[in-house]
Design a protein around this motif. Structure first.
Motif, PDB file in Angstrom:
ATOM      1  N   ASP A  93       1.069  -1.112   0.067  1.00 15.19           N
ATOM      2  CA  ASP A  93       0.087   0.002   0.165  1.00 15.19           C
ATOM      3  C   ASP A  93       0.815   1.265  -0.045  1.00 15.19           C
ATOM      4  O   ASP A  93       1.845   1.460   0.811  1.00 15.19           O
ATOM      5  CB  ASP A  93      -0.896  -0.107   1.233  1.00 15.19           C
ATOM      6  N   HIS A 156      -1.943   2.314   9.281  1.00 14.12           N
ATOM      7  CA  HIS A 156      -2.223   1.066   9.620  1.00 14.12           C
ATOM      8  C   HIS A 156      -1.303   0.151   9.762  1.00 14.12           C
ATOM      9  O   HIS A 156      -0.510   0.267   8.802  1.00 14.12           O
ATOM     10  CB  HIS A 156      -3.774   0.764   9.077  1.00 14.12           C
ATOM     11  N   GLU A 220       1.990   8.285   1.064  1.00 12.78           N
ATOM     12  CA  GLU A 220       1.978   6.949   2.034  1.00 12.78           C
ATOM     13  C   GLU A 220       3.156   5.893   1.659  1.00 12.78           C
ATOM     14  O   GLU A 220       3.226   5.798   0.516  1.00 12.78           O
ATOM     15  CB  GLU A 220       0.735   6.233   1.836  1.00 12.78           C
TER      16      GLU A 220
HETATM   17 CO    CO Z   1      -3.168   2.734   3.569  1.00 10.51          CO
END
Ligand code: CO
Length: 244
Positions: A93, A156, A220
């Motif tokens: 991710d 996360h 990210e």
């Molecule tokens: Co994410």
């Protein structure tokens, strides 16, 4: 984890290179899905809580979870490209926000500060630290530049699922939450607004936008906590100097 995350990094780099005035976010999504499947991976967002696409493409005041559409990008826009994949049972991710053509100095500063804030957070992903050290470092950097951190969405844990414990807020006091331990893999993802921190979700049920209409950026990385310090799993597979 490395394979899934390098794929995410490579696909995002390919998409970023396609970003230009006139390109639609739907075009970028189609290319994202093609590249992911060609690599033998599966888009992680598509079908997740009925999300309809491979990519989240969030333009200007859109913060995250923009749904790809026939909307053409225009010079001066900024667009966040966020993508997850599943490969061999593991998830990757990452997100980048890229300028479309020439952008204002304010927009360019927002992108720089948000990228730097992510790096400040990553530096805290060290054995013996605490989860909230990450968000604290992010918030400090962002607010030092007069921008604000979004509260409603968090980073996360990630691994055999896209979203695992712990949640990683992008703000707060240091020294709180779970201790960081060797082998943890974390998706750290600051969302930064030029104006006020508030966001709302549009009627499509997904697109988060700033309440005050100000520009927002999102970067990210997926990071492993290792004995040698933070290891960014979503760096490109081929160093820039060796690329064609
Ligand atoms: Co994410």
């Amino acid at each position: 984890m490395r394979a899934a995350n390098v794929l995410v990094a490579d696909v995002l780099a390919a998409l970023a290179a396609l970003v230009a005035p006139g390109v639609t976010t739907g075009d970028l999504d189609a290319e994202a899905e093609r590249l992911v499947r060609e690599a033998g991976a599966v888009p992680a967002f598509k079908g997740y809580r009925d999300y309809p696409a491979t990519l989240c493409a969030s333009v200007n005041e859109q913060v995250v979870h923009g749904i790809p559409s026939p909307r053409a990008l225009a010079a001066g826009d900024i667009v966040s490209l966020d993508m997850g994949v599943k490969l061999n049972g593991f998830y990757g991710d990452a997100a980048v926000t890229v300028p479309v053509g020439r952008v204002s100095d304010g927009a360019a500063t927002l992108l720089r500060v948000t990228r730097e804030a992510l790096e400040k957070g990553i530096e805290q992903a060290r054995i013996g630290g605490r989860i909230s050290d990450i968000g604290h470092a992010i918030q400090r950097h962002v607010e030092a530049h007069g921008f604000s951190v979004v509260r409603e969405f968090v980073g996360h844990g990630i691994g055999a699922a896209l979203h695992e414990e712990p949640q990683i807020a992008n703000y707060g006091e240091p020294g709180r939450g779970p201790r960081l331990a060797e082998g943890m893999t974390l998706a750290i993802e600051p969302m930064v607004n030029v104006g006020r921190p508030g966001v709302k979700v549009l009627a499509d049920g997904w697109t988060a936008v700033t309440r005050d209409g100000s520009l927002s950026a999102h970067f990210e990385h997926t990071v492993a906590v290792t004995k040698d310090g933070p290891l960014v799993l979503t760096r490109r597979s081929v160093p820039a100097r060796l690329r064609a």
